[in-house]
Design an enzyme around this catalytic site. Sequence first.
Site, mmCIF file in Angstrom:
data_model
loop_
_atom_site.group_PDB
_atom_site.id
_atom_site.type_symbol
_atom_site.label_atom_id
_atom_site.label_comp_id
_atom_site.label_asym_id
_atom_site.label_seq_id
_atom_site.Cartn_x
_atom_site.Cartn_y
_atom_site.Cartn_z
ATOM 1 N N ASP A 104 0.831 -1.210 0.000
ATOM 2 C CA ASP A 104 0.000 0.000 0.000
ATOM 3 C C ASP A 104 0.868 1.263 0.000
ATOM 4 O O ASP A 104 1.988 1.248 0.519
ATOM 5 C CB ASP A 104 -0.905 -0.008 1.240
ATOM 6 C CG ASP A 104 -2.062 0.968 1.089
ATOM 7 O OD1 ASP A 104 -2.347 1.403 -0.040
ATOM 8 O OD2 ASP A 104 -2.687 1.298 2.117
ATOM 9 N N ASN B 180 -10.977 -2.642 -5.936
ATOM 10 C CA ASN B 180 -10.197 -1.619 -6.667
ATOM 11 C C ASN B 180 -10.849 -1.185 -7.991
ATOM 12 O O ASN B 180 -10.443 -0.188 -8.587
ATOM 13 C CB ASN B 180 -8.769 -2.096 -6.940
ATOM 14 C CG ASN B 180 -7.872 -2.047 -5.729
ATOM 15 O OD1 ASN B 180 -6.956 -2.856 -5.590
ATOM 16 N ND2 ASN B 180 -8.113 -1.100 -4.815
HETATM 17 C C1 FPP Z 1 -2.091 0.249 -3.307
HETATM 18 O O1 FPP Z 1 -1.631 1.564 -3.276
HETATM 19 C C2 FPP Z 1 -1.636 -0.392 -4.516
HETATM 20 C C3 FPP Z 1 -2.445 -0.871 -5.512
HETATM 21 C C4 FPP Z 1 -3.914 -0.816 -5.470
HETATM 22 C C5 FPP Z 1 -1.869 -1.441 -6.738
HETATM 23 C C6 FPP Z 1 -0.670 -2.298 -6.493
HETATM 24 C C7 FPP Z 1 0.042 -2.422 -7.756
HETATM 25 C C8 FPP Z 1 1.386 -2.462 -7.895
HETATM 26 C C9 FPP Z 1 2.345 -2.494 -6.792
HETATM 27 C C10 FPP Z 1 1.991 -2.438 -9.230
HETATM 28 C C11 FPP Z 1 1.810 -3.632 -10.076
HETATM 29 C C12 FPP Z 1 2.084 -4.909 -9.407
HETATM 30 C C13 FPP Z 1 2.567 -5.990 -10.005
HETATM 31 C C14 FPP Z 1 2.502 -7.262 -9.284
HETATM 32 C C15 FPP Z 1 3.177 -5.972 -11.353
HETATM 33 P P1 FPP Z 1 -2.675 2.758 -3.273
HETATM 34 O O2 FPP Z 1 -2.861 3.218 -4.679
HETATM 35 O O3 FPP Z 1 -3.946 2.331 -2.599
HETATM 36 O O4 FPP Z 1 -1.906 3.814 -2.433
HETATM 37 P P2 FPP Z 1 -2.545 4.943 -1.486
HETATM 38 O O5 FPP Z 1 -3.067 4.225 -0.267
HETATM 39 O O6 FPP Z 1 -1.365 5.786 -1.166
HETATM 40 O O7 FPP Z 1 -3.601 5.649 -2.279
#
Ligand code: FPP
Length: 260
Positions: free
Chosen positions: A32, A80
């Site tokens: 996250d 998501n």
């Molecule tokens: C959470 O951060 C992250 C996600 C919803 C996406 C995770 C994706 C990746 C790490 C990249 C792709 C992965 C692979 C396996 C190739 P957030 O966007 O909720 O962060 P925030 O809490 O700061 O808004």
Amino acid sequence: MKLFQRKKNPAADIEDIRRQGRLPAHIAIIMDGNGRWAESRGLPRNAGHARGSENFDRIATLCSELGIRYLTVYAFSTENWKRDPEEVRGIFDLFRKYLKKSCDEMLARNVKLRIFGDTSAFPEDILALIGRAAELSEQTTGMQVNVCINYGGRDEIVHAAKSLACDAAAGRISPEDVDAAAVEARLYSAGVPDPDLLIRTGGDMRVSNFLLWQIAYSELYVTDTLWPAFSGEELCRAIISFAGRDRRFGGYGKSSKPRR
Ligand code: FPP
């Protein structure tokens, strides 16, 4: 009681932990903080996911080098889809890129790859890459990476319950045979031991519908560090924290046996 002597260098601590057989076999990570990492730098959220994806690659390589047997990461939840379509497209482009690279490098890296989640609505090209990764994984013997995409813990349990109900209705299983093993065999994670250590970056103290069945006795490590900035050194700190804990699984601790 100290379970091992802390050294100045975390890599040396990890070596001690490995020798004592106290490495976690399975690490799960809620990656996250990509959005906040990007926003704090005036960048679009997808730039945070791109950096997050690079970091995932680095941390997965380190886990494999350390001798971790299973790594499971939360990449896209069933919730998501509520996000902006452009952000969702950007994340799926990263999955595509990651799957292609994984297929190209899987034999050389000697890792296995599985996708946990409802893949039924994925585009054809992604499904083909997942199929190719599964074939290649049959030839490798190293760490297994499980990437959770369109994954939800509740969804996974409902999916397992439906499968049990179908088998019962068809007479393939009787109600008395429904036990924890029968449920586990129908989860996306069938055949994979439960996570020993669950790491959450980004500071939130919640599990967000991740591996609800499997984390019943996982040790938790929550850090404020945002995922793109989560370093190999911090991974070692999480493992060191894990190795120092007394896991009781509902029983007694090492120093609290009842007197008779
Ligand atoms: C959470 O951060 C992250 C996600 C919803 C996406 C995770 C994706 C990746 C790490 C990249 C792709 C992965 C692979 C396996 C190739 P957030 O966007 O909720 O962060 P925030 O809490 O700061 O808004």
